[in-house]
Design a protein around this motif. Structure first.
Motif, PDB file in Angstrom:
ATOM      1  N   TYR A  84       0.771  -1.167   0.103  1.00 18.37           N
ATOM      2  CA  TYR A  84       0.073  -0.009   0.036  1.00 18.37           C
ATOM      3  C   TYR A  84       0.781   1.239   0.040  1.00 18.37           C
ATOM      4  O   TYR A  84       2.051   1.303   0.741  1.00 18.37           O
ATOM      5  N   ARG A  85       0.263   2.094  -0.792  1.00 17.50           N
ATOM      6  CA  ARG A  85       1.060   3.719  -0.554  1.00 17.50           C
ATOM      7  C   ARG A  85       0.232   4.430   0.097  1.00 17.50           C
ATOM      8  O   ARG A  85      -1.062   4.609   0.009  1.00 17.50           O
ATOM      9  N   ILE A  86       0.859   4.946   1.361  1.00 18.00           N
ATOM     10  CA  ILE A  86       0.000   5.613   2.356  1.00 18.00           C
ATOM     11  C   ILE A  86       0.652   7.055   2.808  1.00 18.00           C
ATOM     12  O   ILE A  86       2.126   7.428   2.804  1.00 18.00           O
ATOM     13  N   GLY A  87      -0.001   8.246   2.850  1.00 17.06           N
ATOM     14  CA  GLY A  87       0.279   9.490   3.217  1.00 17.06           C
ATOM     15  C   GLY A  87       0.513   9.506   4.398  1.00 17.06           C
ATOM     16  O   GLY A  87      -0.382   9.319   5.291  1.00 17.06           O
ATOM     17  N   ALA A  88       1.649  10.069   5.140  1.00 16.54           N
ATOM     18  CA  ALA A  88       1.857  10.091   6.666  1.00 16.54           C
ATOM     19  C   ALA A  88       0.717  11.230   6.944  1.00 16.54           C
ATOM     20  O   ALA A  88       0.316  10.993   8.176  1.00 16.54           O
ATOM     21  N   GLY A  89       0.553  12.175   5.905  1.00 15.84           N
ATOM     22  CA  GLY A  89      -0.243  13.365   6.668  1.00 15.84           C
ATOM     23  C   GLY A  89      -1.486  13.043   6.971  1.00 15.84           C
ATOM     24  O   GLY A  89      -2.189  13.272   8.003  1.00 15.84           O
ATOM     25  N   GLU A  90      -2.208  11.968   6.307  1.00 16.62           N
ATOM     26  CA  GLU A  90      -3.538  11.318   6.568  1.00 16.62           C
ATOM     27  C   GLU A  90      -3.564  10.627   7.886  1.00 16.62           C
ATOM     28  O   GLU A  90      -4.378  10.918   8.642  1.00 16.62           O
ATOM     29  N   VAL A  91      -2.649   9.908   8.255  1.00 19.82           N
ATOM     30  CA  VAL A  91      -2.327   9.231   9.600  1.00 19.82           C
ATOM     31  C   VAL A  91      -2.098  10.159  10.820  1.00 19.82           C
ATOM     32  O   VAL A  91      -2.705  10.271  11.736  1.00 19.82           O
ATOM     33  N   GLU A  92      -1.138  11.101  10.664  1.00 18.17           N
ATOM     34  CA  GLU A  92      -1.250  12.359  11.456  1.00 18.17           C
ATOM     35  C   GLU A  92      -2.497  13.035  11.843  1.00 18.17           C
ATOM     36  O   GLU A  92      -2.620  13.249  13.026  1.00 18.17           O
ATOM     37  N   ASN A  93      -3.211  13.252  10.697  1.00 14.44           N
ATOM     38  CA  ASN A  93      -4.562  14.011  10.969  1.00 14.44           C
ATOM     39  C   ASN A  93      -5.500  13.178  11.824  1.00 14.44           C
ATOM     40  O   ASN A  93      -6.458  13.524  12.815  1.00 14.44           O
ATOM     41  N   VAL A  99       4.362  11.021  11.630  1.00 15.91           N
ATOM     42  CA  VAL A  99       4.260   9.787  11.351  1.00 15.91           C
ATOM     43  C   VAL A  99       5.530   9.593  10.161  1.00 15.91           C
ATOM     44  O   VAL A  99       5.590  10.306   9.218  1.00 15.91           O
ATOM     45  N   VAL A 100       6.045   8.176  10.516  1.00 17.70           N
ATOM     46  CA  VAL A 100       7.257   8.038   9.326  1.00 17.70           C
ATOM     47  C   VAL A 100       7.181   6.613   8.977  1.00 17.70           C
ATOM     48  O   VAL A 100       6.382   5.826   9.646  1.00 17.70           O
ATOM     49  N   GLY A 101       7.865   6.447   7.922  1.00 16.62           N
ATOM     50  CA  GLY A 101       7.841   4.882   7.585  1.00 16.62           C
ATOM     51  C   GLY A 101       9.146   4.506   7.925  1.00 16.62           C
ATOM     52  O   GLY A 101      10.327   4.945   7.564  1.00 16.62           O
ATOM     53  N   ALA A 102       9.232   3.471   8.811  1.00 12.51           N
ATOM     54  CA  ALA A 102      10.610   2.648   9.117  1.00 12.51           C
ATOM     55  C   ALA A 102      10.853   1.341   8.824  1.00 12.51           C
ATOM     56  O   ALA A 102       9.829   0.505   8.323  1.00 12.51           O
ATOM     57  N   PRO A 103      11.935   0.870   7.974  1.00 10.42           N
ATOM     58  CA  PRO A 103      12.167  -0.313   7.503  1.00 10.42           C
ATOM     59  C   PRO A 103      11.704  -1.476   8.224  1.00 10.42           C
ATOM     60  O   PRO A 103      11.761  -1.572   9.623  1.00 10.42           O
ATOM     61  N   HIS A 104      11.285  -2.364   7.544  1.00 10.46           N
ATOM     62  CA  HIS A 104      10.320  -3.593   8.008  1.00 10.46           C
ATOM     63  C   HIS A 104      10.492  -4.704   6.804  1.00 10.46           C
ATOM     64  O   HIS A 104      10.486  -4.758   5.782  1.00 10.46           O
ATOM     65  N   GLU A 141       7.114   0.078   8.040  1.00 14.11           N
ATOM     66  CA  GLU A 141       5.998  -0.257   8.872  1.00 14.11           C
ATOM     67  C   GLU A 141       5.702   1.466   9.252  1.00 14.11           C
ATOM     68  O   GLU A 141       6.656   2.270   9.329  1.00 14.11           O
ATOM     69  N   ILE A 142       4.439   1.716   9.637  1.00 19.60           N
ATOM     70  CA  ILE A 142       4.034   3.091  10.221  1.00 19.60           C
ATOM     71  C   ILE A 142       4.325   3.153  11.644  1.00 19.60           C
ATOM     72  O   ILE A 142       4.014   2.281  12.559  1.00 19.60           O
ATOM     73  N   VAL A 143       5.297   4.219  11.784  1.00 25.08           N
ATOM     74  CA  VAL A 143       5.670   4.554  13.183  1.00 25.08           C
ATOM     75  C   VAL A 143       5.144   5.750  13.683  1.00 25.08           C
ATOM     76  O   VAL A 143       5.384   6.826  12.810  1.00 25.08           O
ATOM     77  N   ALA A 144       4.368   6.078  14.653  1.00 25.76           N
ATOM     78  CA  ALA A 144       3.876   7.450  15.113  1.00 25.76           C
ATOM     79  C   ALA A 144       4.615   7.804  16.264  1.00 25.76           C
ATOM     80  O   ALA A 144       4.855   7.306  17.226  1.00 25.76           O
ATOM     81  N   TYR A 145       5.180   9.274  16.174  1.00 23.20           N
ATOM     82  CA  TYR A 145       5.844  10.048  17.301  1.00 23.20           C
ATOM     83  C   TYR A 145       4.412  11.203  17.748  1.00 23.20           C
ATOM     84  O   TYR A 145       4.024  11.803  16.857  1.00 23.20           O
TER      85      TYR A 145
END
Length: 460
Positions: A373-382, A395-400, A406-410
């Motif tokens: 999947y292609r996921i925009g970090a801004g959508e998850v942040e909102n 939100v960032v993407g970390a190697p998996h 994988e989606i990682v949220a701060y």
């Protein structure tokens, strides 16, 4: 063809003693023009002039003086460290530092700016294609680069925004943004001078200062608007304003809704870059929705270049507001354009059928490819920011090894756990867009304009 950049400033009549107020000090347009004329007479013929861009009337006079004289202006952040300052002055070739003091400018000669000086300047305006500004980028990928901005581009952009926002001489513009960025200087000072509107620069963009200013048009960044929403009395004082404009970073949906609830006004968002100025904006007479930055300004074309038929991809633009390249960086200039001449913004966007644009992040940090999947970090942040316990989110993407990323949220939050936030996002968005990890911080690292600096986040 647009009128010359400073044409409205030099038109006689219609002046008032408080046409410009900066940090509590006021002057008329006539006084500004006289002081700027003195600056122009002093620096005429210089190759480039830097301006120590403090929030003062002297900075405004210095910038206008440079534009009158046809000397390219380099706004210098007043809090820049020695390495940044020396790089900008050396790279730009600035021979003069307006408003500087001995020891400030290295090889650049400090030139005082006195608001009480007067000189008539009667030379014709430079050609529209002449460079007005050399604006330095934030330097997130190496040393800052100097973007060459023409007078033609500035005039086209301000006229486009005046059209979009019904911005006229009847308005009073209020903001407290830095005078070394597009938002605070080009829009927030030259925009007022070009439209003839009154300008109130509050010195600092505090809720109290905004509430006391009595403007019809307000500029702010999300950090400013978030503070306004948290000060309900200040927010309610803005209910008489015509437009509340947010830019320089995405406005969180909860802040959008808070402004609407407290002021009765849906904020206007807009999108742009140093290299393009403002290219997309919500209109005063158009739809305003959280997460959307509006439609292209007159003369601007946009397109999304996506992979595999995806509905989001890199936003590319063309039109009269674009820069003329990076100073002394032909390779970087060439790399910023597609083969057919469209500017590659590096931002990930989606364009709705009605032409509205939604920016979901930077291609380098905010396009996450997880499990196909292609996921925009801004959508998850909102989505995270919609949780009542969350104050900030990145939100960032970390190697998996299995998912690719994988989606990682701060987050900055109180009284909520990791799994609670994972489940909350899964309940609002598609399940594959939920964070796999949540890291709690005291605060997100941000730059001077309030943008989160994701490269400074701790390892996932």
């Amino acid at each position: 063809m647009a009128a010359p950049l400073l044409s409205s400033l030099t038109e006689p009549g219609g002046d008032r003693p408080d046409a410009l107020t900066v940090a509590g000090r006021a002057c008329s347009r006539e006084d500004l023009l006289g002081a700027a004329g003195a600056v122009a007479a002093r620096i005429a013929g210089a190759p480039v002039a830097a301006v120590r861009a403090t929030p003062t009337l002297e900075t405004v006079a210095a910038v206008v003086g440079g534009l009158l004289a046809g000397v390219p202006v380099v706004p210098l952040p007043p809090d820049s460290g020695p390495a940044e300052r020396d790089h900008i002055l050396r790279d730009s070739g600035a021979a003069l530092l307006l408003g500087g003091e001995d020891g400030d400018g290295g090889q650049a000669e400090p030139v005082p700016v006195d608001l009480t000086e007067r000189a008539a300047w009667s030379e014709p305006e430079p050609e529209p294609d002449a460079t007005a500004f050399i604006l330095y980028t934030s330097g997130t990928t190496g040393a800052p680069k100097g973007a060459l901005i023409s007078r033609r581009a500035v005039a086209a952009d301000l006229d486009g925004l005046a059209d979009a926002w019904a911005w006229t001489a009847e308005d009073t513009l209020v903001h407290g943004l830095p005078l070394f960025h597009v938002h605070g200087l080009v829009l927030g000072v030259l925009g007022a001078l070009r439209t003839g509107s009154r300008l109130v620069h509050t010195g600092r963009p505090t809720p109290e200062a905004y509430a006391a200013a009595g403007g019809s048009l307000y500029f702010g960044v999300p950090t400013v608007w978030g503070r306004v929403v948290r000060d309900e009395s200040a927010a309610r004082a803005l209910s008489g304003a015509r437009l509340l404009v947010s830019g320089s970073a995405p406005l969180p949906a909860p802040v959008f809704r808070g402004l609407e609830r407290l002021t009765g006004r849906r904020p206007v968002e807009r999108y742009g870059m140093t290299e393009t100025l403002i290219t997309v904006a919500a209109r005063a007479d158009g739809d305003r929705r959280p997460g959307y930055v509006g439609t292209p300004l007159p003369g601007i074309r946009t397109r999304v270049v996506a992979e595999d038929g995806a509905d989001i991809g890199e936003l590319e633009v063309s039109g009269p507001t674009l820069f003329d390249g990076y100073l002394n960086r032909p390779d970087a200039t060439a790399a910023s354009y597609a083969a057919d001449g469209w500017f590659r913004t590096g931002d990930i966007a989606a364009i709705e059928p009605d032409g509205s644009h939604r920016i979901v992040g930077r291609a380098s940090t905010d396009m996450i490819k997880s499990g196909g999947y292609r996921i925009g970090a801004g959508e998850v942040e909102n989505a995270l920011l919609d949780h009542p316990a969350v104050r900030e989110a990145a939100v960032v993407g970390a190697p998996h090894e299995d998912l690719g990323q994988e989606i990682v949220a701060y987050v900055v939050a109180d009284g909520v756990g990791e799994q609670d936030l994972i489940d909350f996002v899964a309940g609002q968005l598609s399940v594959h867009k939920r964070p796999r990890k949540v890291r709690f911080l005291e605060a997100l690292p941000r730059n001077a304009m309030g943008k989160p600096q994701k490269k400074l986040l701790p390892p996932a």
